[in-house]
Design an enzyme around this catalytic site. Structure first.
Site, short mmCIF file in Angstrom:
data_model
loop_
_atom_site.label_atom_id
_atom_site.label_comp_id
_atom_site.label_asym_id
_atom_site.label_seq_id
_atom_site.Cartn_x
_atom_site.Cartn_y
_atom_site.Cartn_z
N CYS A 38 0.96 -1.15 -0.02
CA CYS A 38 0.05 0.06 -0.11
C CYS A 38 0.73 1.21 -0.04
CB CYS A 38 -0.83 0.07 1.34
SG CYS A 38 -2.46 1.13 1.30
N GLU A 39 1.77 1.46 -1.05
CA GLU A 39 2.46 2.36 -1.17
C GLU A 39 2.86 2.78 -2.72
OE1 GLU A 39 4.30 4.07 0.80
OE2 GLU A 39 3.95 3.16 2.81
#
Length: 479
Positions: free
Chosen positions: A388-389
């Protein structure tokens, strides 16, 4: 999907064949069968996925051994005309496990460690303590005590505080410890700022001006034996110009210190570069060896001093090219950008947790579909992970066949160094195992970390009871 060049970096050109493996980037044993399935050391990528899953670190044992032998032979040949000896250290931080320690030591290399953990691995693997060098800018008292206790060949002094610690330890133990002093030559390697280690504004070592006082203090300490200087200018370095200039400055210091006694060793570090993409052109190891050794010989001759024995640390050059990481493609997503350009995002089942270097250094890599061949035109892609980046990038820019699709097996080259070493479990993504391949066979040399392993670390789950809800956590409408 057709190729798009407007977003590609200048060095990345559309390939004639998006299936071809760039020479010098992949392990020498890498090959494709008639169906386009990649194999390494005679083991197919499809077999590896079936047996071990993905993501998966794969390392070619014979490739590691060949680079170890080649580096040692190159430096021994370079110093032979000068009548001195050469020692080559394997950089444990690049990738360390017991099997790799056994491989490189059996090929004649010493091992460089920089923490108590790395020291423990090397010793557990059976490495001779006398052929270990211990680096690090913040070695604890316990680490130094262990190093002295087992008889580590040399400790590289990095600060006054460390010198005080080691002095007290050898006095208590009644031991004698060989030490080198790390100096910053002021030569800036042509590499990422975080990889350049010889400039002044950084955490490692002493300046050239500080070194004489440090050496004098060591020579006054009964339990310490000063054996030489150590200088490391950086990592992923091509060419010899930086090494030659650094050697000139370090030899000048070495010459001045000879007035206080003999200095048998000069360690000039290394950090030699490898090819991550077809645009990279690393300097051959024999050329590096000859160039650096000749520079030291010339500097010593100009000053009328004897040439010391030399030590080197090739770094990733031993293990980097031997590694390949396998992923499975999960999704693909074409993204329309301003001006009509298009980039294809290819998401894989790993990411920055198994290869942090693109996020840390902006490192470039090469990738290929490993499970089949394709006649589709090459498309510009960005290979990304599942974290989640937005910065979770595995390969920033590459050309793959435009029909790359979910389920394809994707291979990323030159991941033998600093990928497993920097691996983590961000977002609770399991850490891949490491599999060694040789002569058509594969075996696990480092076990992976699965979700069960991660849950086992959570002390709140020791009794496997449900965590009681607080009033703020109750479901709306429930009593």
């Amino acid at each position: 999907m057709s190729a798009s060049t407007s977003l590609a970096p200048d060095w990345l050109l559309p390939p004639d064949d998006a299936n071809a493996l760039a020479a010098g980037v992949w392990p020498a044993s890498a090959d494709r069968d008639d169906d386009g399935v990649l194999s390494i050391a005679g083991v197919s990528a499809s077999q590896l996925r079936h047996e071990f899953g993905t993501p998966l670190y794969v390392i070619d044992e014979d490739e590691v051994r060949a680079h170890a032998r080649g580096a040692l032979a190159a430096f021994r040949a370079a110093v032979e005309p000068h009548g001195v000896q050469a020692r080559v250290y394997y950089a444990g931080k690049a990738f360390l496990c017991s099997e790799v320690v056994r491989w490189v030591t059996s090929e004649g290399l010493a091992v460089d460690v920089c923490t108590g953990g790395e020291l423990a691995v090397a010793l557990a693997a059976g490495a001779d303590p006398a052929r270990l060098g211990f680096h690090g800018n913040n070695k604890s008292v316990v680490e130094l005590e262990n190093a002295v206790g087992v008889g580590v060949g040399s400790i590289v002094i990095d600060s006054w505080a460390e010198l005080d610690r080691l002095t007290a330890i050898v006095e208590r133990a009644g031991a004698t410890q060989a030490v080198l002093v790390r100096v910053n030559s002021g030569v800036h390697a042509e590499t990422h700022d975080f990889l350049a280690t010889a400039h002044e504004d950084q955490k490692f070592g002493f300046t050239l001006e500080q070194a004489p006082a440090v050496v004098a203090r060591i020579r006054e300490t009964a339990g310490l034996r000063f054996v030489g200087l150590h200088c490391h200018i950086g990592s992923q370095i091509f060419g010899t110009a930086g090494f030659r200039e650094s050697a000139a400055r370090t030899v000048a210091l070495h010459a001045g210190l000879l007035e206080g006694g003999e200095i048998p060793v000069l360690n000039l570090g290394g950090g030699f570069g490898i090819a991550y993409t077809s645009a990279d052109d690393p300097t051959p190891i024999d050329e590096l060896a000859t160039g650096i050794v000749t520079a030291v010989a010339d500097e010593c001759a100009a000053r009328g001093i004897p040439m010391p024995n030399l030590a080197f640390e090739p770094g990733r050059a031993i293990v980097g090219r031997a590694g390949v990481t396998l992923y499975e493609v999960g999704t693909t997503k074409p993204v329309e950008l301003e001006g009509g350009a298009q980039r294809l995002y290819v998401s894989v089942d790993g990411g920055m947790s198994d290869n942090a270097r693109p996020a840390l250094y902006g490192a470039d890599y090469s990738a290929r579909i490993a499970s089949r061949t394709s006649d589709d035109a090459p498309a510009l892609v960005r290979v990304v992970g599942k974290h989640c980046e937005s910065g979770d990038v595995v390969v920033d820019a590459e050309y793959l066949p435009g029909d790359v699709a979910p389920g394809d097996l994707l291979a990323v080259a030159a991941t033998g160094a600093y990928c497993f070493s920097l691996a983590n479990t961000y977002n609770y993504v399991p850490r891949p195992p490491v599999v060694a391949v040789r002569d058509g066979r594969a075996r696990v040399i480092v076990r992976g970390v699965g979700i069960d392993d991660l849950l086992a670390q959570d002390a709140g789950l020791d009794d496997r009871r449900a965590v009681p809800r607080t009033s703020a956590q109750t479901i709306e409408g429930a009593e």
